[in-house]
Design a protein around this motif. Sequence first.
Motif, PDB file in Angstrom:
ATOM      1  N   PRO A   1       0.795  -1.236   0.000  1.00 52.29           N
ATOM      2  CA  PRO A   1       0.000   0.000   0.000  1.00 52.29           C
ATOM      3  C   PRO A   1       0.826   1.284   0.000  1.00 52.29           C
ATOM      4  N   VAL A   2       1.795   1.393   0.889  1.00 50.98           N
ATOM      5  CA  VAL A   2       2.596   2.623   0.957  1.00 50.98           C
ATOM      6  C   VAL A   2       3.470   2.756  -0.293  1.00 50.98           C
ATOM      7  N   GLY A   3       4.078   1.654  -0.709  1.00 54.86           N
ATOM      8  CA  GLY A   3       4.949   1.674  -1.876  1.00 54.86           C
ATOM      9  C   GLY A   3       4.249   2.189  -3.133  1.00 54.86           C
ATOM     10  N   PHE A   4       2.994   1.825  -3.311  1.00 52.36           N
ATOM     11  CA  PHE A   4       2.260   2.287  -4.490  1.00 52.36           C
ATOM     12  C   PHE A   4       1.584   3.632  -4.252  1.00 52.36           C
ATOM     13  N   MET A   5       1.200   3.921  -3.022  1.00 53.50           N
ATOM     14  CA  MET A   5       0.587   5.227  -2.716  1.00 53.50           C
ATOM     15  C   MET A   5       1.513   6.373  -3.088  1.00 53.50           C
TER      16      MET A   5
ATOM     17  N   LEU B   1      10.241  11.149  -9.555  1.00 53.54           N
ATOM     18  CA  LEU B   1       9.957  11.394  -8.137  1.00 53.54           C
ATOM     19  C   LEU B   1       9.080  10.288  -7.553  1.00 53.54           C
ATOM     20  N   GLY B   2       8.016   9.919  -8.264  1.00 54.23           N
ATOM     21  CA  GLY B   2       7.140   8.854  -7.778  1.00 54.23           C
ATOM     22  C   GLY B   2       7.890   7.551  -7.590  1.00 54.23           C
ATOM     23  N   ALA B   3       8.725   7.210  -8.574  1.00 59.62           N
ATOM     24  CA  ALA B   3       9.523   5.982  -8.474  1.00 59.62           C
ATOM     25  C   ALA B   3      10.557   6.089  -7.351  1.00 59.62           C
ATOM     26  N   LEU B   4      11.116   7.280  -7.166  1.00 61.03           N
ATOM     27  CA  LEU B   4      12.104   7.482  -6.097  1.00 61.03           C
ATOM     28  C   LEU B   4      11.459   7.288  -4.717  1.00 61.03           C
ATOM     29  N   PHE B   5      10.267   7.846  -4.526  1.00 62.62           N
ATOM     30  CA  PHE B   5       9.580   7.640  -3.250  1.00 62.62           C
ATOM     31  C   PHE B   5       9.219   6.169  -3.049  1.00 62.62           C
ATOM     32  N   ARG B   6       8.837   5.500  -4.125  1.00 64.59           N
ATOM     33  CA  ARG B   6       8.558   4.066  -4.013  1.00 64.59           C
ATOM     34  C   ARG B   6       9.838   3.326  -3.657  1.00 64.59           C
ATOM     35  N   LEU B   7      10.964   3.735  -4.248  1.00 54.48           N
ATOM     36  CA  LEU B   7      12.249   3.131  -3.920  1.00 54.48           C
ATOM     37  C   LEU B   7      12.571   3.311  -2.442  1.00 54.48           C
ATOM     38  N   VAL B   8      12.316   4.489  -1.905  1.00 53.68           N
ATOM     39  CA  VAL B   8      12.575   4.739  -0.477  1.00 53.68           C
ATOM     40  C   VAL B   8      11.752   3.768   0.379  1.00 53.68           C
ATOM     41  N   SER B   9      10.504   3.560   0.013  1.00 54.36           N
ATOM     42  CA  SER B   9       9.645   2.652   0.773  1.00 54.36           C
ATOM     43  C   SER B   9      10.169   1.214   0.711  1.00 54.36           C
TER      44      SER B   9
END
Length: 182
Positions: free
Chosen positions: A85-89, A118-126
């Motif tokens: 959920p968080v990774g895709f949110m 940016l979206g992929a980077l935040f998903r990477l962080v998760s």
Amino acid sequence: MNNNRLVLLLEIALMAGIGVILDLFSIRLWPNGGSVSLAMVPIFLIAFRRGIGPGIVTGLLVGILQPLLVAPFYVHPVQFLLDYPVGFMVVGLAGLFSVSQDASKKKRITMIAIGCFLGALFRLVSHFTSGVIWFGDMAPEGTPVALYSFLYNASYLFPAAAVSIIVLALLSSTSPKMVHRP
């Protein structure tokens, strides 16, 4: 319920469904999760078209539905939340770079590239956080856990982001009304 709200809810549901279906046709790279797919494209699309809120909701729905169709790989409930959920949110945060369909082609494509990255980077962080905390024992001996988690997750997320950028740039070039807000 007014028509605009109903249309928005239908778009969110449709994009979430398409995202889950596209994930079924992914290229699975690693045995413990991670694949190159077009699953982020519908999340990016709704984020650019409708903004951050609908993008985040669409990502949440994809992150909830995906593990119902494809057996999830997880060892702890918090790790499950970070990877699904968080990774895709957080992919929906690409909506920060939403521009009007009337913007120049160069600006639209630039904003798509920045937003997708940016979206992929935040998903990477998760996923990175999940990997460091729960999958550190899978790193080859002598490899720092953080480096292993970063390389493992970046190996499929950056190619998926690149494919998303290409698909959305092509859509934006041929049909800006489909991708960008009025």
